[in-house]
Design a protein around this motif. Structure first.
Motif, mmCIF file in Angstrom:
data_model
loop_
_atom_site.group_PDB
_atom_site.id
_atom_site.type_symbol
_atom_site.label_atom_id
_atom_site.label_comp_id
_atom_site.label_asym_id
_atom_site.label_seq_id
_atom_site.Cartn_x
_atom_site.Cartn_y
_atom_site.Cartn_z
ATOM 1 N N ASN A 137 -4.338 -1.149 6.785
ATOM 2 C CA ASN A 137 -3.253 -0.699 7.645
ATOM 3 C C ASN A 137 -3.059 0.793 7.400
ATOM 4 O OD1 ASN A 137 -2.172 -0.794 5.077
ATOM 5 N ND2 ASN A 137 -0.534 -2.230 5.569
ATOM 6 N N THR A 138 -2.059 1.396 8.037
ATOM 7 C CA THR A 138 -1.888 2.845 7.903
ATOM 8 C C THR A 138 -1.759 3.277 6.453
ATOM 9 O OG1 THR A 138 -0.945 3.201 10.107
ATOM 10 C CG2 THR A 138 -0.365 4.791 8.414
ATOM 11 N N ALA A 139 -0.906 2.601 5.706
ATOM 12 C CA ALA A 139 -0.666 3.012 4.326
ATOM 13 C C ALA A 139 -1.934 2.921 3.481
ATOM 14 C CB ALA A 139 0.445 2.163 3.706
ATOM 15 N N THR A 140 -2.787 1.961 3.789
ATOM 16 C CA THR A 140 -4.035 1.815 3.040
ATOM 17 C C THR A 140 -5.076 2.835 3.478
ATOM 18 O OG1 THR A 140 -3.585 -0.573 2.954
ATOM 19 C CG2 THR A 140 -5.765 0.149 2.276
ATOM 20 N N LEU A 141 -5.243 2.997 4.773
ATOM 21 C CA LEU A 141 -6.306 3.885 5.261
ATOM 22 C C LEU A 141 -6.032 5.353 4.955
ATOM 23 C CD1 LEU A 141 -5.552 5.550 8.156
ATOM 24 C CD2 LEU A 141 -5.493 3.211 9.004
ATOM 25 N N LEU A 142 -4.767 5.709 4.732
ATOM 26 C CA LEU A 142 -4.446 7.090 4.392
ATOM 27 C C LEU A 142 -4.855 7.456 2.969
ATOM 28 C CD1 LEU A 142 -0.915 7.593 6.025
ATOM 29 C CD2 LEU A 142 -3.098 8.565 6.774
ATOM 30 N N GLN A 143 -5.167 6.460 2.157
ATOM 31 C CA GLN A 143 -5.470 6.763 0.760
ATOM 32 C C GLN A 143 -6.744 6.104 0.225
ATOM 33 O OE1 GLN A 143 -2.479 4.933 -1.924
ATOM 34 N NE2 GLN A 143 -1.700 3.844 -0.134
ATOM 35 N N ALA B 217 -13.613 -1.734 10.235
ATOM 36 C CA ALA B 217 -12.567 -1.251 11.131
ATOM 37 C C ALA B 217 -11.281 -1.028 10.348
ATOM 38 C CB ALA B 217 -12.330 -2.259 12.256
ATOM 39 N N ILE B 218 -10.392 -0.248 10.939
ATOM 40 C CA ILE B 218 -9.078 0.021 10.362
ATOM 41 C C ILE B 218 -8.013 -0.225 11.428
ATOM 42 C CG2 ILE B 218 -9.867 1.659 8.619
ATOM 43 C CD1 ILE B 218 -9.231 3.917 10.516
ATOM 44 N N ARG B 219 -6.809 -0.546 10.968
ATOM 45 C CA ARG B 219 -5.699 -0.787 11.884
ATOM 46 C C ARG B 219 -4.682 0.348 11.731
ATOM 47 N NH1 ARG B 219 -6.234 -5.606 9.192
ATOM 48 N NH2 ARG B 219 -4.205 -5.328 8.201
ATOM 49 N N LEU B 220 -4.579 1.143 12.758
ATOM 50 C CA LEU B 220 -3.711 2.319 12.735
ATOM 51 C C LEU B 220 -2.389 1.988 13.419
ATOM 52 C CD1 LEU B 220 -3.328 5.337 12.105
ATOM 53 C CD2 LEU B 220 -4.473 5.840 14.278
ATOM 54 N N GLY B 221 -1.355 1.823 12.617
ATOM 55 C CA GLY B 221 -0.035 1.504 13.140
ATOM 56 C C GLY B 221 0.883 2.711 13.108
ATOM 57 N N LEU B 222 1.714 2.801 12.085
ATOM 58 C CA LEU B 222 2.717 3.861 12.026
ATOM 59 C C LEU B 222 2.101 5.248 12.098
ATOM 60 C CD1 LEU B 222 5.834 4.047 11.743
ATOM 61 C CD2 LEU B 222 5.492 4.383 9.296
ATOM 62 N N ALA C 248 0.815 -1.219 0.000
ATOM 63 C CA ALA C 248 0.000 0.000 0.000
ATOM 64 C C ALA C 248 0.847 1.266 0.000
ATOM 65 C CB ALA C 248 -0.939 0.002 1.196
ATOM 66 N N ASP C 249 2.098 1.138 0.367
ATOM 67 C CA ASP C 249 2.989 2.307 0.387
ATOM 68 C C ASP C 249 3.963 2.348 -0.783
ATOM 69 O OD1 ASP C 249 4.514 0.147 1.137
ATOM 70 O OD2 ASP C 249 5.399 1.103 2.905
ATOM 71 N N CYS C 250 3.758 1.450 -1.784
ATOM 72 C CA CYS C 250 4.747 1.451 -2.863
ATOM 73 C C CYS C 250 4.251 0.932 -4.211
ATOM 74 C CB CYS C 250 5.991 0.652 -2.443
ATOM 75 S SG CYS C 250 5.671 -1.096 -2.098
ATOM 76 N N ASP C 251 3.154 0.209 -4.260
ATOM 77 C CA ASP C 251 2.728 -0.406 -5.524
ATOM 78 C C ASP C 251 1.196 -0.448 -5.570
ATOM 79 O OD1 ASP C 251 2.065 -2.096 -7.655
ATOM 80 O OD2 ASP C 251 3.809 -3.385 -7.374
ATOM 81 N N ALA C 252 0.618 0.501 -6.273
ATOM 82 C CA ALA C 252 -0.848 0.613 -6.330
ATOM 83 C C ALA C 252 -1.479 -0.560 -7.065
ATOM 84 C CB ALA C 252 -1.235 1.926 -7.006
ATOM 85 N N ASP C 253 -0.813 -1.077 -8.081
ATOM 86 C CA ASP C 253 -1.373 -2.185 -8.843
ATOM 87 C C ASP C 253 -1.512 -3.441 -7.984
ATOM 88 O OD1 ASP C 253 -1.548 -0.626 -11.108
ATOM 89 O OD2 ASP C 253 0.382 -1.274 -11.917
ATOM 90 N N TYR C 254 -0.482 -3.740 -7.212
ATOM 91 C CA TYR C 254 -0.562 -4.942 -6.369
ATOM 92 C C TYR C 254 -1.548 -4.736 -5.227
ATOM 93 C CZ TYR C 254 0.903 -9.407 -4.471
ATOM 94 O OH TYR C 254 0.911 -10.718 -4.045
ATOM 95 N N ASP D 159 5.148 6.488 3.527
ATOM 96 C CA ASP D 159 5.910 7.003 2.392
ATOM 97 C C ASP D 159 5.216 8.260 1.887
ATOM 98 O OD1 ASP D 159 7.016 7.551 -0.221
ATOM 99 O OD2 ASP D 159 7.815 5.509 -0.225
ATOM 100 N N ALA D 160 5.750 9.412 2.267
ATOM 101 C CA ALA D 160 5.099 10.689 1.948
ATOM 102 C C ALA D 160 5.082 10.971 0.449
ATOM 103 C CB ALA D 160 5.798 11.816 2.696
#
Length: 380
Positions: free
Chosen positions: A200-206, A214-219, A167-173, A227-228
């Motif tokens: 996870n964080t990377a998914t829920l941010l976008q 529910a969502i899992r808020l980690g980092l 979720a923080d590096c490859d939108a296709d996957y 990954d900004a």
């Protein structure tokens, strides 16, 4: 401060609260699992859990049963999910303390439902949608184990979930995993399932999904975007942790003098250097050699090899013994620290050892000091 070595991590609990509030605005209708495994990503699981729950988090998630029991021992009564595997012989302990477990494997599940439990145990069925870590991978096995768990009299199937690998590096996957998960659960009757969670964080941010509860808020709980560049945000998160030390000696060395184990640094000129009491036993590993820290607003290079307990830095001029050194914080964000040694923020934070005290602040004031390894107190 009641510790005896001038190296410590400062944790801003107000930042934790702020980050929870930001995520609640983004996902107002979903339960939030605060992921506090690995001692709350190095921040302190008990302290973070308490303020996160007060800020509106509903559930907690940890890696193993030991971590969950530690939270219960600290008096935390909120729902807790163990994300890793739990030994079958320990399931009754989880049930006793109202700790939910991950049901990740068909063999494990078939033995779980046969256990002579006195207290029902809560479980979340883990589906492997492409991470290929824990979880079930076929629609047949997902359906079979789902029905087996629902029918078991001493098992409460309260959740179904998966984990996103890219979720923080490859939108296709990421899209592939989402579609795979949807396909694997499409034949399940989820009407009685309390928590469906994939973010996870990377998914829920976008992303936002209608089928999960529910969502899992980690980092993100700790104020860090995975990954900004890949996940630009229209709001900010506040990093909660800073790492400080103080110079224990300042000395002048001559051109040609060597510094540290292996004599890997040679002074090119007459130089001022400072000794800082932090090393790889504290989680500040040898890879930091050649990087910078902040002293009096200026960047100073770590010279020579990082030692077990200390490191040396090159100073622009003579400074006083006891001068503050910032290793993570203003001017030196953890993302930069991680990038410069070829790793990720998670690893930098989780590597901070239990030898480093955590100093907790709220409203700008110190509220708690955890001496971690040394919390047993001073000798009488």
């Amino acid at each position: 401060m009641s510790f005896y070595r001038d190296t410590w991590a400062e944790v801003d609990l107000d930042a934790i609260v702020y980050n929870v509030q930001q995520i609640k605005k983004l996902h107002p209708n979903k339960k939030i699992f605060a992921v506090v495994k690995a001692n709350g990503y190095g921040h302190g699981d008990v302290e973070v859990s308490r303020v996160a729950l007060l800020a509106g988090v509903t559930n907690l998630a940890v890696s193993g049963l030991d971590e969950a029991l530690g939270l219960r021992k600290a008096g935390i009564e909120a729902p807790i999910l163990v994300l890793g595997m739990t030994r079958l012989k320990d399931v009754s302990i989880a049930a006793q303390y109202n700790i939910a477990l991950t049901a990740h494997d068909e063999c494990w599940i078939s033995k779980l439902v046969e256990l002579p439990l006195e207290t029902p145990v809560k479980v979340h069925l883990k589906i492997d949608s492409g991470m290929h870590r824990l979880g079930l991978t076929t629609k047949e096995k997902v359906k079979e184990t789902f029905e087996l768990l629902k029918a078991a009299p001493k098992v409460e199937l309260e959740g179904v979930f998966t984990h996103m690998a890219t979720a923080d590096c490859d939108a296709d996957y990421l899209e592939y995993q989402i579609k795979t998960f949807e396909s694997l659960i499409e034949d399940l009757d989820l009407s009685s399932i309390k928590y469906v969670h994939i973010e996870n964080t990377a998914t829920l941010l976008q992303r936002e999904f209608e089928f999960d509860h529910a969502i899992r808020l980690g980092l993100g709980l700790y104020g860090i975007n995975p990954d900004a560049k890949f996940i630009p945000l229209e709001f900010d998160l506040k990093p909660a942790l800073k790492l400080y030390s103080k110079i224990t000696q300042v000395k002048r060395i001559n051109k040609g003098d060597k510094v540290g184990y292996g004599a890997t640094y040679t002074a090119e000129n007459d130089e001022w250097i400072g000794v800082v009491p932090i090393g790889y036993a504290d989680g500040w590993i040898r890879a930091h050699q050649g990087r910078n820290v902040i002293v009096e607003g200026k960047e100073c290079e770590i010279i020579g090899r990082v030692c077990m307990d200390q490191l040396m830095i090159r100073l622009p001029h003579e400074v006083e013994m006891g001068t503050m050194v910032t290793l993570i914080g203003d001017g030196m964000p953890v993302e930069r620290v991680a990038d410069e040694i070829g790793t990720i923020s998670y690893e930098i934070l989780c590597m901070l050892s239990d030898r480093v005290p955590r100093v907790y602040k709220q409203n700008g004031k110190i509220t708690t000091i955890r001496k971690m390894r040394f919390d047993h107190g001073d000798p009488s």
